[in-house]
Design an enzyme around this catalytic site. Structure first.
Site: not given
Ligand code: DGJ
Length: 742
Positions: A480, A550
């Site tokens: 991430d 997201d």
């Molecule tokens: C952003 C990501 O896109 C999510 O899927 C998740 O992993 C969160 N960060 C966790 O902090």
């Protein structure tokens, strides 16, 4: 195939169905003579150079009688002689001058494709797959050479371009602008629209198609990542072109950092299309003897519409950009705990979720954010990559073993490029974060970006991850990256080199990724950046899939995945079934709609499976079965986009398997329409004479419904001309229909 006509100085770069033709004019200007559908031959004499004589523009020195510099169609340009458009390359010399005049010096043509040092790029497995032209230009006064690299793939209608600049002089020079590709097209502004993918967090890659107007139209990122706001991709789409027919030119940069891309339309309706590193955040010092390699741009031409262009990108990226063990195999169907628990989990909770995952047939559980340091919310601990024993008393290895004992694999989330101010790492190394002395940090999600232009920071990330990945049975990593750059500055680079930070960051990141993915070839790596904030070819070179957004709502995914597919294959899109009401938009799509939208990408669940009802578990079992049977058709098949949710109420996608025997239609509507019209969908790309049996069908509010339809037989001709009929009875409903050729 690439040929050179020495007498006329014409290079003809051919793929299976396209030609790209360039030539030097009086050994100096490099003209773009043609790019489009394949031509058998080409001759300068047939070109209407006379049309290039215009008043009130300068004649390039040495070009007297051959047209004006500002109106030539160039394939490579510098600013400030007679051509005053945005250039391919802009250098500043030690004496303060900014004028270059490059002339042809030499060239070589060879089979194969070179690697780009330190950068991701498309590749060949065998030299017979492509030919490369390296065309060298030289500026006598400054002693700078430029090597333009063109690779034509023989079986895929794509041309990869990049450039190397070498300082053969004595003094240091500055590169202030370096585009990986520019190409001038006459009259294009009248005939073409510009299509690009813009958005924001959780609504990435929405399709925009707009007329080209006079002046410069640019999309870019200066956020340090390729970004959710704009993608390093655009297309020039003929005004008559649709998804299924007409001329389309695609431009995509294989790069994950700051980019610029666009078209500059001049007074004569010539457009200069360009794509490269964003010059706004870039200034590179090139010392005597040094070379600079630009990232790669991939150009695609198709006369089969926007979907035609997409299919070319999909094939190239799936097979000759993605690498490693998971490139060609079907990957894991998984359960990710993020939306199920957020930071609030225990080992027991994870095992409960994993048990349900195993019961429905999933392969792997991913433990997301919150397993390390004292991270119970997003306020601390990034950088402190040691397990939180309060949550996981048996450590990562203990948890992995227990998950393995359930028949599931184990995957883990990291955010290696970041540091929380509240972390041991930051307390020990405050200068490892990006920043400017004397200036306060602007936090984003309470965190800072590590300075990956530093070798020691990159080495630290490699060491820490290597240690964790070697000590537990981790078979998947989600990588991430949640914060855009701020306070652009490095405590490590000297004043002279601060302008190199953003690109050096990318080189550092790529080194880290290359080292880790090659040390752990059995791990499946997934990229992520606050959802799809870094969804680009650069990442796909290291990680064959990326978390698309997201926003996990199936209704929004109708838009996001459609837009993403303009350039990137469904095999690269992480896509999960999440809980209702959805956590981002509070919508309640049916279980089946959620499954149908997720099944096209890299499939998984992202909810607390231990709370699913018995009925939902039964539906999930059906969904996993469907995905395991047909995932490959979505991932490797040819995609035809039949209706756009950006132009109407439906997103309709047709996939034809590689062997052309299986056809899947995913009909998704957004809002229901009362007393509604029938929507006719005519399939495409089928064999008109073949018989296709409908072997599977369901309507999105119920995966069990509608099985009665199966068994009917249709001719390809019928499906393509009469079509199939749908009504939009419920909001956010999908219908899946699967046909198999008999
Ligand atoms: C952003 C990501 O896109 C999510 O899927 C998740 O992993 C969160 N960060 C966790 O902090």
């Amino acid at each position: 195939m690439i040929t050179y006509n020495a007498e006329k100085q014409i290079f003809k770069i051919d793929t299976k169905n396209t030609s790209y033709i360039i030539g030097t004019l009086r050994n100096t200007l490099l003209l773009n003579l043609y790019y489009g559908k394949k031509l058998k031959d080409f001759d300068y004499e047939l070109c209407d150079l006379a049309a290039l004589a215009k008043s009130h523009t300068s004649v390039e020195a040495g070009m007297e009688g051959a047209g004006m510099g500002e109106v030539h169609s160039l394939d490579f340009s510098t600013f400030g002689n007679a051509d005053l458009r945005l250039p391919t390359l802009h250098l500043k010399y030690a004496d303060g001058s900014v004028i270059s005049r490059f002339r042809y010096r030499s060239h070589k043509i060879y089979a194969g494709k070179p690697k780009l040092k330190g950068l991701p790029a498309t590749y060949v497995e065998n030299d017979s797959e492509a030919d490369t032209l390296e065309l060298e230009l030289f500026d006598e006064l400054s002693k700078v050479s430029v090597t333009l690299i063109y690779t034509a793939f023989n079986e895929i209608d794509a041309i990869a371009r990049s450039m190397r600049v070498k300082n053969e002089g004595e003094n240091t020079l500055e590169i202030n602008r370096i585009m990986s590709a520019t190409i001038d097209m006459q009259s294009a502004a009248r005939d073409f629209d510009m299509l690009h993918l813009d958005g924001g967090w959780a609504r990435e890659r929405f399709v925009r198609r707009q007329p080209i107007f006079k002046g410069n139209q640019e999309i870019s990122s200066a956020r340090g990542i390729s970004s959710a706001q704009h993608n390093p991709f655009f297309a020039m789409v003929h005004k008559n072109a649709t998804e299924l027919s007409g001329e389309v030119y695609g431009f995509n940069l294989i790069y994950s950092g700051n980019f610029t891309a666009g078209v500059e339309c001049d007074v004569y309706d010539t457009t200069r299309a360009y794509i490269g590193i964003n010059p706004f955040t870039f200034n590179w010092k090139l010392k005597s003897g040094e070379e600079f390699q630009s990232p790669e741009a991939v150009l695609v031409y198709s006369d089969e519409g926007i979907s035609g262009m997409s299919r070319i990108y999909h094939k190239l990226y799936r097979t000759r950009l993605c690498r490693g063990k998971f490139r060609d195999t079907e990957r894991y169907a998984l359960i990710n705990n993020w939306e199920g628990t957020y930071f609030n989990f225990t080992e027991e909770k994870l095992l409960d979720i994993a048990k349900k995952g195993a019961e429905v047939g999933l392969d792997l559980l991913v433990l997301d954010d919150g397993w390390f340091g004292k991270r119970n919310n997003d306020k601390s601990s990034l950088g402190d990559w040691f397990v939180n024993e309060e949550k996981l008393p048996n450590g990562l290895d203990g948890l992995a073993d227990k998950i393995n004992a359930l028949g599931m694999k184990f995957g883990l989330w990291f955010e290696p490029e970041m540091v929380s101010p509240d972390s041991d790492l930051f307390r020990a190394h405050p200068d490892w974060a990006m920043g400017v002395p004397g200036r306060a940090h602007s936090l984003g999600r309470n965190q800072l970006v590590l300075d990956l232009s530093r070798e020691d920071v990159c080495d630290y990330i490699i060491t820490v991850l290597t240690d964790i990945l070697s000590n537990a049975n981790i078979e998947y990593v989600k990588w991430d990256m949640n914060k855009s750059f701020s306070e652009f500055g490095s405590f490590y680079l000297d004043a002279e080199h601060q302008g190199e930070l953003c690109h050096r960051y990318m080189l550092g990141l790529y080194r880290v990724m290359e080292t880790l993915v090659s040390s752990f070839p059995n791990i499946l790596w997934e990229g992520c950046s606050g959802g799809g904030g870094r969804f680009d070819g650069g990442i796909l070179y290291y990680m064959p899939q990326i978390w698309t957004s997201d926003c996990s709502d199936a209704g929004e995914r109708m838009l996001i995945q459609y837009g993403t597919s303009i350039c990137y294959p469904f095999s690269s899109m992480g896509s999960h079934v999440s809980a209702i009401p959805n956590h981002q938009v509070w919508r309640e799509c049916s279980m089946a709609t959620r499954g149908d939208m997720a099944a096209m990408g890299q499939f998984g669940y992202e909810l607390d499976m231990s709370k699913m009802s018995d009925e939902e578990i039964e539906q999930a079992k059906e969904q996993v079965k469907f995905y395991k049977k047909y995932g490959e058709v979505f991932h490797k098949g040819d995609l035809y986009r039949l209706r756009s949710p950006f132009e109407g109420n439906e997103a309709v996608l047709e996939f034809i398997s590689e062997d052309e025997n299986t056809v899947i239609l995913n009909y998704a509507n957004r809002l229901a329409t009362i007393n509604n019209a029938v929507v006719v969908v005519k399939l495409t790309g089928l064999d008109p004479d073949a018989i296709y049996e409908e072997v599977e069908a369901h309507i999105g509010h119920n995966v069990f419904a509608n099985k009665i339809r199966i068994g009917r037989e249709f001719s390809g001709e019928f499906l393509m001309n009469y079509g199939l009929k749908f009504t939009n009875q419920r909001d956010f409903q999908t219908t899946i229909r699967v046909f198999v050729k008999k």
